[in-house]
Design a protein around this motif. Structure first.
Motif, PDB file in Angstrom:
ATOM      1  N   GLY A   2       0.800  -1.218   0.000  1.00 32.53           N
ATOM      2  CA  GLY A   2       0.000   0.000   0.000  1.00 32.53           C
ATOM      3  C   GLY A   2       0.829   1.261   0.000  1.00 32.53           C
ATOM      4  O   GLY A   2       0.415   2.293  -0.518  1.00 32.53           O
ATOM      5  N   VAL A   3       2.045   1.188   0.586  1.00 32.48           N
ATOM      6  CA  VAL A   3       2.903   2.360   0.724  1.00 32.48           C
ATOM      7  C   VAL A   3       4.342   1.950   0.460  1.00 32.48           C
ATOM      8  O   VAL A   3       4.791   0.893   0.938  1.00 32.48           O
ATOM      9  N   LEU A   4       5.066   2.770  -0.274  1.00 27.19           N
ATOM     10  CA  LEU A   4       6.489   2.547  -0.522  1.00 27.19           C
ATOM     11  C   LEU A   4       7.229   3.845  -0.240  1.00 27.19           C
ATOM     12  O   LEU A   4       6.957   4.872  -0.873  1.00 27.19           O
ATOM     13  N   ILE A  51      -1.464  -0.277   8.034  1.00 26.70           N
ATOM     14  CA  ILE A  51      -0.515   0.831   7.952  1.00 26.70           C
ATOM     15  C   ILE A  51      -0.943   1.740   6.798  1.00 26.70           C
ATOM     16  O   ILE A  51      -1.201   1.282   5.693  1.00 26.70           O
ATOM     17  N   LEU A  52      -1.008   3.034   7.081  1.00 26.29           N
ATOM     18  CA  LEU A  52      -1.457   3.997   6.074  1.00 26.29           C
ATOM     19  C   LEU A  52      -0.328   4.814   5.479  1.00 26.29           C
ATOM     20  O   LEU A  52      -0.440   5.289   4.340  1.00 26.29           O
ATOM     21  N   ASP A  53       0.764   5.006   6.231  1.00 27.59           N
ATOM     22  CA  ASP A  53       1.876   5.781   5.684  1.00 27.59           C
ATOM     23  C   ASP A  53       3.083   5.661   6.602  1.00 27.59           C
ATOM     24  O   ASP A  53       2.991   5.122   7.720  1.00 27.59           O
ATOM     25  N   GLY A  54       4.212   6.172   6.124  1.00 29.36           N
ATOM     26  CA  GLY A  54       5.431   6.210   6.905  1.00 29.36           C
ATOM     27  C   GLY A  54       6.348   7.288   6.367  1.00 29.36           C
ATOM     28  O   GLY A  54       6.313   7.621   5.174  1.00 29.36           O
ATOM     29  N   ASN A 109       2.001  -2.387   4.530  1.00 31.31           N
ATOM     30  CA  ASN A 109       0.689  -2.913   4.161  1.00 31.31           C
ATOM     31  C   ASN A 109       0.858  -3.828   2.945  1.00 31.31           C
ATOM     32  O   ASN A 109       0.484  -3.487   1.820  1.00 31.31           O
ATOM     33  N   VAL A 110       1.432  -4.998   3.197  1.00 29.95           N
ATOM     34  CA  VAL A 110       1.935  -5.884   2.148  1.00 29.95           C
ATOM     35  C   VAL A 110       0.944  -7.001   1.851  1.00 29.95           C
ATOM     36  O   VAL A 110       0.294  -7.541   2.753  1.00 29.95           O
ATOM     37  N   ILE A 111       0.831  -7.342   0.583  1.00 34.17           N
ATOM     38  CA  ILE A 111       0.087  -8.519   0.119  1.00 34.17           C
ATOM     39  C   ILE A 111       1.071  -9.454  -0.566  1.00 34.17           C
ATOM     40  O   ILE A 111       1.839  -9.027  -1.440  1.00 34.17           O
ATOM     41  N   LYS A 112       1.056 -10.749  -0.173  1.00 38.49           N
ATOM     42  CA  LYS A 112       1.882 -11.775  -0.817  1.00 38.49           C
ATOM     43  C   LYS A 112       0.959 -12.822  -1.421  1.00 38.49           C
ATOM     44  O   LYS A 112       0.447 -13.695  -0.704  1.00 38.49           O
TER      45      LYS A 112
END
Length: 543
Positions: free
Chosen positions: A152-154, A213-216, A165-168
């Motif tokens: 979701g965020v990089l 997680i929405l951001d970093g 916010n990872v999808i595998k």
């Protein structure tokens, strides 16, 4: 009869949450398209037309800039909401840089972009991340990243890329933080494989986190991870685990992606119920008791994926951009872009509000179009900024916005716009008339108790002597005056009066009541500086 002097009108800004009769005499209860600087109320910056995007009507959801460290021009990247088109804008030249094999389609998921080691990265959870180096004609799928993964965020942190916010494949890990191996300058990370012991890649699931997680974003030596109602810190420790994770705040978070910005070692954060700042240790609200009720009582959370935060360095302002339906909105009914900016001045600690023309993103970039004298020949001098040598200013950084077409809002094209001062600006572009809205400032509920007048006193406003200067055309402003006997009622306003500071020194008035009020209204391209006034008042009895 008494004379009441009021000075330093730029000191407090707009404070809409406090009862108006409790405000100091130089405070304002409402306003839009004004700012406060050096003790003055002035006109807000305006939008200048940098470029009208070509082709069919575009709905651009994201924009960022890619600098060229070899001395070439800076490019502005514009990403359509459906991911169907990505263009690179250099000056007035648009180039299609859409990656091959991209999955397109309507989505409300936000984009993120970043820059690490002279490589630009673009990401949305609907596709794999993409990268673009100087050697790439188009964006390409991120090498060494598993094609079945999504995030979701990089974001960058030190010499790594951090995916959150990872999808595998079929497995979703909304609270996972996954980081790459260290990246060399000019190269993408060589590995994301957390199972290997020969690199520094790794991953960690924040099991205590509630929600995704929405951001970093980095802050000094730490990386702060934002959820809906909590904030975590990620710190480099080296060794086997590389990074350490600790919860910092559990009573605040972020409203959505792209809603935090770093200024002078502090994070300014747009939360679900607050706007706050923190240094990594102690958070504090900067809007509570000032304009919190006004902002959160009128914003439309169903469009929060459009919200974003930007810092205007030249003006020392943090802009919290959102979709609103407050009573002063100039572009009412926006649904595909932000129409309101709550603006916090970092230097003075004041708040104000700007109208936004359906914007979805902003970036700091140079503007290098190379306008000629022929290009400028049909432009009115009053609509232009800079000087005859002002083209050099275009190689400086300017805050650029993307504004989406919406004919129902009076916006006939999708444009790249530059935010700039109306008469003392540095961006050599014409003001876009479709984006121009009046400047307005209002104070109601003036009870004059600081003069010793009791609340039961019936006051009559007879004369108004403003200290105001105007730079440019038109060279007039309008004032409007009103009064009411009850605190819960809006004033009864008289007809607006025009004031020309080069010819007039006062306005004659006939309004009376227990609570007095006034407004300043200004339309057009000129700037003004309103620093104070004297008001002539008489008491007519008790009621």
């Amino acid at each position: 009869m008494s004379n009441l002097p009021v000075r330093n009108l730029g000191e407090l800004g707009i404070i809409s949450d406090i009862n108006t009769y409790d405000l100091p005499s130089n405070g304002f209860s409402a306003g839009v398209n004004v700012r406060f600087d050096n003790g003055n109320v002035t006109r807000a910056p305006v939008f200048r037309n940098v470029h009208n995007l070509s082709g069919a009507t575009r709905n651009v959801a994201h924009m960022f800039s890619i600098p060229d460290f070899t001395g070439g021009p800076e490019s502005v990247i514009l990403v359509d909401r459906n991911y169907g088109l990505i263009t690179s804008l250099v000056g007035s030249t648009e180039v299609d840089v859409t990656p091959a094999g991209i999955v397109t389609g309507s989505s409300d998921q936000p984009f993120t972009s970043c820059f690490l080691g002279n490589i630009a990265y673009l990401n949305r959870i609907t596709n794999v991340p993409y990268k673009k180096s100087l050697a790439d004609a188009d964006f390409v799928a991120l090498p060494n990243w598993d094609s079945s993964w999504r995030c979701g965020v990089l974001r960058p942190y030190k010499d790594t890329l951090v995916a959150m916010n990872v999808i595998k494949g079929a497995n979703e890990y909304p609270s996972m933080v996954k980081w790459s191996d260290f990246a060399q300058y000019g190269s993408v990370p060589a590995s994301w494989d957390a199972t290997l012991t020969t690199n520094n890649a790794g991953e960690n699931v924040l099991n205590e986190m509630v929600g995704p997680i929405l951001d970093g974003m980095s802050l000094r030596d730490s990386f702060f991870i934002y959820g809906e109602n909590e904030v975590w810190a990620m710190n480099f420790i080296g060794g086997q685990y590389i990074y350490d994770f600790r919860k910092r705040f559990n009573d605040r978070g972020i409203i959505d992606t792209n809603c935090v910005v770093e200024v002078d070692g502090l994070h300014y954060v747009f939360d679900n119920y607050d706007i706050y700042v923190h240094d990594g240790a102690t958070p504090r609200s900067i809007i509570h008791g000032k304009n919190k009720d006004f902002v959160f009582g009128s914003l439309k959370p169903e469009y929060k994926e459009l919200f974003f935060v930007e810092y205007h360095k030249d003006l020392d302002e943090v802009h919290f951009n959102y979709v609103s339906e407050d009573r002063l909105i100039g572009f009412r009914g926006a649904t595909i872009g932000c129409n309101r900016a709550a603006v916090y001045n970092v230097r003075y600690g004041t708040w104000t509000f700007y109208d936004l023309p359906n914007v979805t993103a902003a970036t700091l970039a140079a503007v290098t179009s190379g306008l000629t004298y022929e290009d400028m020949s049909t432009v009115l001098y009053s609509e232009f900024a800079g000087t005859y040598i002002g083209e050099d200013d275009e190689f400086q950084k300017h805050l650029l916005y993307v504004s989406n077409q919406d004919t129902s809002l009076g916006l006939s094209a999708t444009r790249v716009l530059g935010l700039d001062q109306p008469t003392q600006g540095r961006l050599a572009r014409t003001i876009e008339q479709e984006t121009l809205k009046p400047a307005f400032i209002e104070r109601i509920g003036i009870d004059m108790d600081d003069t010793g007048a009791p609340l039961t006193a019936y006051k009559s406003l007879l004369g108004f002597y403003p200290q105001i200067g105007i730079d440019g055309e038109p060279d007039t402003v309008q004032f409007q005056f009103g009064a009411t006997d009850v605190t819960g009622l809006q004033p009864a306003w008289n007809i607006p009066q025009t004031f020309n500071p080069s010819e007039d020194n006062k306005l004659d008035i006939r309004v009376a009541g227990r609570y007095l009020a006034y407004r300043l209204i200004h339309s057009g391209l000129s700037d003004f500086a309103f620093s104070g006034f004297d008001v002539r008042v008489t008491r007519r009895g008790m009621r």
